[in-house]
Scaffold this motif. Structure first.
Motif, PDB file in Angstrom:
ATOM      1  N   ASP A   8       0.846  -1.194   0.000  1.00  0.00           N
ATOM      2  CA  ASP A   8       0.000   0.000   0.000  1.00  0.00           C
ATOM      3  C   ASP A   8       0.886   1.251   0.000  1.00  0.00           C
ATOM      4  N   ASP A   9       1.437   1.574  -1.154  1.00  0.00           N
ATOM      5  CA  ASP A   9       2.458   2.619  -1.210  1.00  0.00           C
ATOM      6  C   ASP A   9       2.105   3.787  -2.125  1.00  0.00           C
ATOM      7  N   LEU A  10       0.826   3.989  -2.431  1.00  0.00           N
ATOM      8  CA  LEU A  10       0.447   5.085  -3.320  1.00  0.00           C
ATOM      9  C   LEU A  10       0.935   6.431  -2.804  1.00  0.00           C
ATOM     10  N   SER A  11       0.741   6.718  -1.529  1.00  0.00           N
ATOM     11  CA  SER A  11       1.139   8.027  -0.993  1.00  0.00           C
ATOM     12  C   SER A  11       2.631   8.257  -1.136  1.00  0.00           C
ATOM     13  N   LEU A  12       3.426   7.216  -0.934  1.00  0.00           N
ATOM     14  CA  LEU A  12       4.870   7.341  -1.075  1.00  0.00           C
ATOM     15  C   LEU A  12       5.267   7.542  -2.531  1.00  0.00           C
ATOM     16  N   VAL A  13       4.604   6.844  -3.430  1.00  0.00           N
ATOM     17  CA  VAL A  13       4.891   7.002  -4.857  1.00  0.00           C
ATOM     18  C   VAL A  13       4.600   8.433  -5.302  1.00  0.00           C
ATOM     19  N   VAL A  14       3.485   8.985  -4.849  1.00  0.00           N
ATOM     20  CA  VAL A  14       3.127  10.350  -5.234  1.00  0.00           C
ATOM     21  C   VAL A  14       4.149  11.347  -4.689  1.00  0.00           C
ATOM     22  N   SER A  15       4.514  11.221  -3.426  1.00  0.00           N
ATOM     23  CA  SER A  15       5.481  12.167  -2.848  1.00  0.00           C
ATOM     24  C   SER A  15       6.852  12.032  -3.497  1.00  0.00           C
ATOM     25  N   SER A  16       7.245  10.816  -3.840  1.00  0.00           N
ATOM     26  CA  SER A  16       8.543  10.605  -4.496  1.00  0.00           C
ATOM     27  C   SER A  16       8.534  11.162  -5.912  1.00  0.00           C
ATOM     28  N   THR A  17       7.401  10.991  -6.610  1.00  0.00           N
ATOM     29  CA  THR A  17       7.249  11.566  -7.947  1.00  0.00           C
ATOM     30  C   THR A  17       7.372  13.079  -7.883  1.00  0.00           C
ATOM     31  N   ASN A  18       6.759  13.685  -6.890  1.00  0.00           N
ATOM     32  CA  ASN A  18       6.815  15.136  -6.757  1.00  0.00           C
ATOM     33  C   ASN A  18       8.218  15.634  -6.437  1.00  0.00           C
ATOM     34  N   GLU A  19       8.989  14.847  -5.727  1.00  0.00           N
ATOM     35  CA  GLU A  19      10.390  15.231  -5.506  1.00  0.00           C
ATOM     36  C   GLU A  19      11.152  15.261  -6.825  1.00  0.00           C
ATOM     37  N   ALA A  20      10.879  14.287  -7.675  1.00  0.00           N
ATOM     38  CA  ALA A  20      11.532  14.258  -8.985  1.00  0.00           C
ATOM     39  C   ALA A  20      11.104  15.454  -9.827  1.00  0.00           C
ATOM     40  N   PHE A  21       9.806  15.759  -9.838  1.00  0.00           N
ATOM     41  CA  PHE A  21       9.324  16.902 -10.609  1.00  0.00           C
ATOM     42  C   PHE A  21       9.924  18.210 -10.091  1.00  0.00           C
ATOM     43  N   ALA A  22       9.991  18.356  -8.780  1.00  0.00           N
ATOM     44  CA  ALA A  22      10.517  19.593  -8.197  1.00  0.00           C
ATOM     45  C   ALA A  22      11.967  19.822  -8.597  1.00  0.00           C
ATOM     46  N   ALA A  23      12.718  18.744  -8.777  1.00  0.00           N
ATOM     47  CA  ALA A  23      14.135  18.868  -9.122  1.00  0.00           C
ATOM     48  C   ALA A  23      14.354  19.483 -10.492  1.00  0.00           C
ATOM     49  N   VAL A  24      13.327  19.421 -11.341  1.00  0.00           N
ATOM     50  CA  VAL A  24      13.451  20.008 -12.684  1.00  0.00           C
ATOM     51  C   VAL A  24      12.468  21.159 -12.884  1.00  0.00           C
ATOM     52  N   GLY A  25      11.982  21.706 -11.776  1.00  0.00           N
ATOM     53  CA  GLY A  25      11.096  22.860 -11.853  1.00  0.00           C
ATOM     54  C   GLY A  25       9.673  22.549 -12.223  1.00  0.00           C
ATOM     55  N   GLY A  26       9.285  21.293 -12.093  1.00  0.00           N
ATOM     56  CA  GLY A  26       7.924  20.895 -12.444  1.00  0.00           C
ATOM     57  C   GLY A  26       6.963  21.110 -11.289  1.00  0.00           C
ATOM     58  N   ARG A  27       5.685  21.061 -11.582  1.00  0.00           N
ATOM     59  CA  ARG A  27       4.659  21.228 -10.563  1.00  0.00           C
ATOM     60  C   ARG A  27       4.363  19.900  -9.875  1.00  0.00           C
ATOM     61  N   ALA A  28       3.721  19.986  -8.731  1.00  0.00           N
ATOM     62  CA  ALA A  28       3.346  18.788  -7.992  1.00  0.00           C
ATOM     63  C   ALA A  28       2.005  18.238  -8.490  1.00  0.00           C
ATOM     64  N   VAL A  29       1.794  16.955  -8.282  1.00  0.00           N
ATOM     65  CA  VAL A  29       0.507  16.317  -8.549  1.00  0.00           C
ATOM     66  C   VAL A  29      -0.010  15.739  -7.240  1.00  0.00           C
ATOM     67  N   ASP A  30      -1.329  15.657  -7.112  1.00  0.00           N
ATOM     68  CA  ASP A  30      -1.894  14.981  -5.951  1.00  0.00           C
ATOM     69  C   ASP A  30      -2.233  13.544  -6.327  1.00  0.00           C
ATOM     70  N   ALA A  31      -2.728  12.784  -5.364  1.00  0.00           N
ATOM     71  CA  ALA A  31      -2.985  11.365  -5.610  1.00  0.00           C
ATOM     72  C   ALA A  31      -4.028  11.158  -6.698  1.00  0.00           C
ATOM     73  N   ASP A  32      -5.052  12.000  -6.713  1.00  0.00           N
ATOM     74  CA  ASP A  32      -6.108  11.830  -7.720  1.00  0.00           C
ATOM     75  C   ASP A  32      -5.573  12.050  -9.135  1.00  0.00           C
ATOM     76  N   GLU A  33      -4.757  13.095  -9.309  1.00  0.00           N
ATOM     77  CA  GLU A  33      -4.212  13.338 -10.646  1.00  0.00           C
ATOM     78  C   GLU A  33      -3.236  12.241 -11.034  1.00  0.00           C
ATOM     79  N   HIS A  34      -2.434  11.801 -10.083  1.00  0.00           N
ATOM     80  CA  HIS A  34      -1.494  10.717 -10.375  1.00  0.00           C
ATOM     81  C   HIS A  34      -2.257   9.484 -10.847  1.00  0.00           C
TER      82      HIS A  34
END
Length: 213
Positions: A16-42
């Motif tokens: 049950d790791d959806l929340s971790l996947v979303v937060s980790s994805t957002n860390e990757a996006f932030a590193a290149v100036g991208g916006r964050a996504v929430d769980a629903d958009e992910h």
């Protein structure tokens, strides 16, 4: 035809790791100036190859070099949060419900997947455990599933896959297997139901359906 073997997905299904996947994805996006996504958009946009998902959110092309960087950032963040992740609430009950053999196939790194299986008390449950052996992930699952079945000495006609993504469904189709899609993972339930495949809202229900296929 009676299908005797059940192939489980790991991330987003047994784990049950959806929340971790979303937060980790957002860390990757932030590193290149991208916006964050929430769980629903992910859940509404996630797909494989993951580079295509990244490109859609970033609204620009993502080449192999940049994807490699984003993938490393994602996995570094993911590892840090793994200690707080639990199995899906009914994972243990679901595993006990299947009368035949079972295996585990994941796109998570093999060298980390195997000890994780033991950490979660699942040693001895699976006849085979296969994770990603390449250094870079994010690709389609079909080839990985074919190799997994070859290692088991099984054909697609003998197996049912339980997973949480449309890529899992495509992989099952590619080997001639059946699929039950689980709504508790990385994909919006409406997308799963629109695929026309069997869909379950719990893992116990997924196994119940799998036994009828």
């Amino acid at each position: 035809m009676t299908r005797t073997h059940l192939v489980w997905d790991w991330n987003g299904t047994l784990l049950d790791d959806l929340s971790l996947v979303v937060s980790s994805t957002n860390e990757a996006f932030a590193a290149v100036g991208g916006r964050a996504v929430d769980a629903d958009e992910h859940r509404s946009r996630f797909r494989r190859p993951v580079a295509e998902f990244y490109a859609e959110i970033l609204e620009r092309a993502v080449d192999e070099e940049e994807f490699g960087r984003l993938d490393r950032i994602f996995h570094d963040a993911y590892r840090l949060g793994l200690t707080d992740m639990a199995l899906a609430a009914d994972a243990t009950a679901a595993l006990k419900q299947w009368p035949g053999t079972q295996s585990l196939l994941s796109m998570w790194f093999h060298s980390e997947l195997v000890p994780a299986v033991e950490t979660y008390g699942l040693a001895g449950v699976f006849t085979r455990v296969d994770g990603l052996r390449a250094e870079l992930g994010g690709h389609l699952k079909a080839g990985h599933l074919a190799e997994h079945l070859a290692g088991l000495g099984l054909t697609g006609e003998q197996v049912v896959l339980i997973g949480d993504s449309l890529d899992d469904a495509a992989a099952a189709d590619a080997v001639g297997g059946q699929i039950v899609l689980y709504t508790g993972g990385f994909t919006d339930p409406s997308r799963l139901r629109a695929s026309g495949r069997p869909v379950a809202d719990s893992l116990v229900e997924a196994v119940t359906i799998a036994r009828t296929l």
